[in-house]
Write a protein that holds these residues in place. Structure first.
Motif, PDB file in Angstrom:
ATOM      1  N   MET A 100      50.295  29.044  37.469  1.00 37.56           N
ATOM      2  CA  MET A 100      50.135  30.260  38.257  1.00 37.56           C
ATOM      3  C   MET A 100      49.717  31.412  37.354  1.00 37.56           C
ATOM      4  SD  MET A 100      52.756  32.098  40.943  1.00 37.56           S
ATOM      5  CE  MET A 100      52.453  30.839  42.179  1.00 37.56           C
ATOM      6  N   LEU A 101      48.623  32.077  37.730  1.00 32.08           N
ATOM      7  CA  LEU A 101      48.070  33.151  36.922  1.00 32.08           C
ATOM      8  C   LEU A 101      47.662  34.322  37.809  1.00 32.08           C
ATOM      9  CD1 LEU A 101      45.608  30.949  34.831  1.00 32.08           C
ATOM     10  CD2 LEU A 101      47.760  31.899  33.974  1.00 32.08           C
ATOM     11  N   LYS A 102      47.581  35.485  37.217  1.00 36.47           N
ATOM     12  CA  LYS A 102      47.021  36.645  37.905  1.00 36.47           C
ATOM     13  C   LYS A 102      45.506  36.538  37.882  1.00 36.47           C
ATOM     14  CE  LYS A 102      46.925  41.726  37.723  1.00 36.47           C
ATOM     15  NZ  LYS A 102      47.337  41.951  39.116  1.00 36.47           N
ATOM     16  N   TRP A 103      44.880  36.781  39.039  1.00 36.86           N
ATOM     17  CA  TRP A 103      43.409  36.707  39.113  1.00 36.86           C
ATOM     18  C   TRP A 103      42.774  37.777  38.236  1.00 36.86           C
ATOM     19  CZ3 TRP A 103      39.352  33.909  41.014  1.00 36.86           C
ATOM     20  CH2 TRP A 103      38.125  34.564  41.082  1.00 36.86           C
ATOM     21  N   GLU A 104      41.826  37.360  37.433  1.00 35.46           N
ATOM     22  CA  GLU A 104      41.005  38.265  36.649  1.00 35.46           C
ATOM     23  C   GLU A 104      39.551  37.947  36.960  1.00 35.46           C
ATOM     24  OE1 GLU A 104      42.354  40.620  35.093  1.00 35.46           O
ATOM     25  OE2 GLU A 104      44.417  39.981  34.674  1.00 35.46           O
ATOM     26  N   SER A 105      38.684  38.943  36.823  1.00 37.64           N
ATOM     27  CA  SER A 105      37.280  38.751  37.194  1.00 37.64           C
ATOM     28  C   SER A 105      36.626  37.604  36.449  1.00 37.64           C
ATOM     29  CB  SER A 105      36.502  40.046  36.964  1.00 37.64           C
ATOM     30  OG  SER A 105      36.922  41.051  37.879  1.00 37.64           O
ATOM     31  N   GLN A 106      37.086  37.318  35.218  1.00 39.65           N
ATOM     32  CA  GLN A 106      36.472  36.228  34.454  1.00 39.65           C
ATOM     33  C   GLN A 106      36.732  34.855  35.063  1.00 39.65           C
ATOM     34  OE1 GLN A 106      38.595  38.495  33.135  1.00 39.65           O
ATOM     35  NE2 GLN A 106      40.073  37.560  31.713  1.00 39.65           N
ATOM     36  N   HIS A 107      37.708  34.783  35.990  1.00 42.46           N
ATOM     37  CA  HIS A 107      37.969  33.503  36.643  1.00 42.46           C
ATOM     38  C   HIS A 107      36.807  33.070  37.540  1.00 42.46           C
ATOM     39  CE1 HIS A 107      42.485  34.282  35.928  1.00 42.46           C
ATOM     40  NE2 HIS A 107      42.103  33.274  35.155  1.00 42.46           N
ATOM     41  N   GLN A 108      35.905  34.007  37.852  1.00 40.24           N
ATOM     42  CA  GLN A 108      34.739  33.665  38.663  1.00 40.24           C
ATOM     43  C   GLN A 108      33.882  32.586  38.009  1.00 40.24           C
ATOM     44  OE1 GLN A 108      32.729  37.267  40.688  1.00 40.24           O
ATOM     45  NE2 GLN A 108      33.816  38.173  38.961  1.00 40.24           N
TER      46      GLN A 108
ATOM     47  N   GLU B   4      36.033  24.841  38.930  1.00 42.87           N
ATOM     48  CA  GLU B   4      37.062  23.889  39.318  1.00 42.87           C
ATOM     49  C   GLU B   4      37.778  24.397  40.572  1.00 42.87           C
ATOM     50  OE1 GLU B   4      40.913  24.897  36.743  1.00 42.87           O
ATOM     51  OE2 GLU B   4      39.115  24.768  35.473  1.00 42.87           O
ATOM     52  N   LYS B   5      38.297  23.476  41.346  1.00 41.44           N
ATOM     53  CA  LYS B   5      39.006  23.839  42.562  1.00 41.44           C
ATOM     54  C   LYS B   5      40.342  24.478  42.209  1.00 41.44           C
ATOM     55  CE  LYS B   5      40.375  21.996  47.058  1.00 41.44           C
ATOM     56  NZ  LYS B   5      40.393  20.796  47.940  1.00 41.44           N
ATOM     57  N   ALA B   6      40.692  25.523  42.926  1.00 42.22           N
ATOM     58  CA  ALA B   6      41.946  26.231  42.674  1.00 42.22           C
ATOM     59  C   ALA B   6      42.536  26.670  44.011  1.00 42.22           C
ATOM     60  CB  ALA B   6      41.685  27.443  41.775  1.00 42.22           C
ATOM     61  N   ILE B   7      43.646  27.366  43.942  1.00 47.16           N
ATOM     62  CA  ILE B   7      44.252  27.991  45.120  1.00 47.16           C
ATOM     63  C   ILE B   7      44.302  29.491  44.865  1.00 47.16           C
ATOM     64  CG2 ILE B   7      46.327  28.218  46.545  1.00 47.16           C
ATOM     65  CD1 ILE B   7      47.003  25.316  45.834  1.00 47.16           C
ATOM     66  N   ILE B   8      43.687  30.254  45.747  1.00 50.69           N
ATOM     67  CA  ILE B   8      43.708  31.712  45.643  1.00 50.69           C
ATOM     68  C   ILE B   8      44.745  32.251  46.616  1.00 50.69           C
ATOM     69  CG2 ILE B   8      42.384  33.845  45.927  1.00 50.69           C
ATOM     70  CD1 ILE B   8      41.304  32.219  43.667  1.00 50.69           C
ATOM     71  N   VAL B   9      45.673  33.053  46.109  1.00 52.67           N
ATOM     72  CA  VAL B   9      46.649  33.739  46.957  1.00 52.67           C
ATOM     73  C   VAL B   9      46.295  35.219  46.919  1.00 52.67           C
ATOM     74  CG1 VAL B   9      49.087  34.233  47.359  1.00 52.67           C
ATOM     75  CG2 VAL B   9      48.412  32.012  46.420  1.00 52.67           C
ATOM     76  N   HIS B  10      45.724  35.725  48.015  1.00 51.62           N
ATOM     77  CA  HIS B  10      45.220  37.095  48.025  1.00 51.62           C
ATOM     78  C   HIS B  10      46.236  38.042  48.657  1.00 51.62           C
ATOM     79  CE1 HIS B  10      42.773  40.572  49.369  1.00 51.62           C
ATOM     80  NE2 HIS B  10      42.164  40.353  48.217  1.00 51.62           N
ATOM     81  N   ALA B  11      46.775  38.937  47.843  1.00 53.15           N
ATOM     82  CA  ALA B  11      47.714  39.952  48.314  1.00 53.15           C
ATOM     83  C   ALA B  11      47.239  41.324  47.864  1.00 53.15           C
ATOM     84  CB  ALA B  11      49.118  39.668  47.781  1.00 53.15           C
ATOM     85  N   GLY B  12      45.929  41.488  47.806  1.00 57.13           N
ATOM     86  CA  GLY B  12      45.342  42.727  47.304  1.00 57.13           C
ATOM     87  C   GLY B  12      44.793  43.618  48.399  1.00 57.13           C
ATOM     88  N   SER B  13      44.211  44.720  47.988  1.00 54.35           N
ATOM     89  CA  SER B  13      43.678  45.715  48.914  1.00 54.35           C
ATOM     90  C   SER B  13      42.296  45.345  49.436  1.00 54.35           C
ATOM     91  CB  SER B  13      43.594  47.073  48.208  1.00 54.35           C
ATOM     92  OG  SER B  13      42.679  46.996  47.116  1.00 54.35           O
ATOM     93  N   GLY B  14      41.654  44.400  48.783  1.00 51.65           N
ATOM     94  CA  GLY B  14      40.298  44.007  49.150  1.00 51.65           C
ATOM     95  C   GLY B  14      39.276  44.332  48.085  1.00 51.65           C
ATOM     96  N   ARG B  15      39.705  45.019  47.044  1.00 48.18           N
ATOM     97  CA  ARG B  15      38.784  45.431  45.976  1.00 48.18           C
ATOM     98  C   ARG B  15      38.143  44.217  45.288  1.00 48.18           C
ATOM     99  NH1 ARG B  15      39.630  46.183  40.605  1.00 48.18           N
ATOM    100  NH2 ARG B  15      41.883  45.883  40.893  1.00 48.18           N
TER     101      ARG B  15
ATOM    102  N   LYS C  82      44.926  25.468  39.041  1.00 43.17           N
ATOM    103  CA  LYS C  82      45.316  26.858  38.867  1.00 43.17           C
ATOM    104  C   LYS C  82      45.616  27.496  40.219  1.00 43.17           C
ATOM    105  CE  LYS C  82      42.867  27.853  34.558  1.00 43.17           C
ATOM    106  NZ  LYS C  82      42.592  26.441  34.225  1.00 43.17           N
ATOM    107  N   ILE C  83      46.703  28.274  40.271  1.00 47.31           N
ATOM    108  CA  ILE C  83      47.046  29.089  41.433  1.00 47.31           C
ATOM    109  C   ILE C  83      46.850  30.530  40.998  1.00 47.31           C
ATOM    110  CG2 ILE C  83      48.856  29.737  43.062  1.00 47.31           C
ATOM    111  CD1 ILE C  83      50.124  26.955  42.460  1.00 47.31           C
TER     112      ILE C  83
END
Length: 225
Positions: free
Chosen positions: A27-35, A39-50, A2-3
């Motif tokens: 490729m998916l939009k990060w949601e809190s339930q992904h926590q 499994e290993k994934a790739i996180i692409v962080h383009a957020g404000s930091g929230r 998952k990306i």
């Protein structure tokens, strides 16, 4: 694999809506339930930091790769026990210019330098690429000229009207008396950023990265990008 793309701004949406596809990846939009994923994934962080802490905790737990596209966040200063890549910019051409100045900037230390940057008027985050240019040239970030006025951007810099709300411009001038060199970068729209993200993700998929923080320039230095 998952990306997971984090953020709701223009860059995150540009990545999510662009035609990016990778073999055996989703490729998916990060949601809190992904926590809860284990499994290993790739996180692409383009957020404000929230959502930063929950993403960092997830990467630490799963040793997932974290690609940081936002600037001015704690990821720039922290150490990590997972692959953390700091990307102040994802235009590959601009990044290679940054690398060129990082390796050769010391040769211009005693010259007269000016750095000007321009972004859309809504930009509130730090001008990460301009700061990186300044660092390479040992130039004070406080002296960077920032332009957010659409009239100046269009009439003096030459940003087309349709790109006033999505552009990145940098101009570096180095003088020695009457001698002068100018380095100018201009990125219009988000297509080049999405294409850059694609190349960075492809590099991550093809290579086993160490569990530590590194910059995107390290990937260029090691001929991975």
């Amino acid at each position: 694999m998952k990306i997971l793309v984090v953020g709701s701004g223009k860059l995150a949406n540009a990545i999510l809506t662009s035609d990016l596809s990778f073999q055996s990846c989703e490729m998916l939009k990060w949601e809190s339930q992904h926590q809860s994923l284990n499994e290993k994934a790739i996180i692409v962080h383009a957020g404000s930091g929230r959502q930063l802490k929950e993403c960092l905790d997830f990467c630490s737990k799963t040793k997932s790769v974290f690609i940081e596209l936002s600037t001015g966040l704690e990821t720039e200063k922290m150490e990590s026990d997972f692959p953390l890549i700091i990307c102040p910019n994802t235009s590959i051409l601009v990044l290679k210019t940054l690398y060129m100045l990082e390796t050769s900037g010391k040769h211009f230390e005693n010259y007269e330098i000016s750095i000007t940057e321009s972004h859309q008027s809504t930009k509130k985050t730090e001008a990460g690429t301009a700061y990186a240019f300044a660092h390479s040239l040992k130039f004070s970030p406080e002296q960077i000229i920032s332009i957010r006025d659409p009239e100046i951007q269009q009439n003096k810099i030459g940003i087309p009207k349709e790109f006033l709300d999505k552009h990145a411009y940098h101009k570096i001038v180095i003088k020695d008396g009457n001698d002068e060199i100018t380095i100018e970068t201009k990125v219009l729209g988000h297509d080049s950023y999405a294409n850059g993200v694609r190349k960075i993700i492809e590099t991550v998929l093809k290579n086993s990265l160490a569990n530590k923080k590194q910059t995107i320039l390290d990937l260029i230095k090691n001929n991975l990008l």
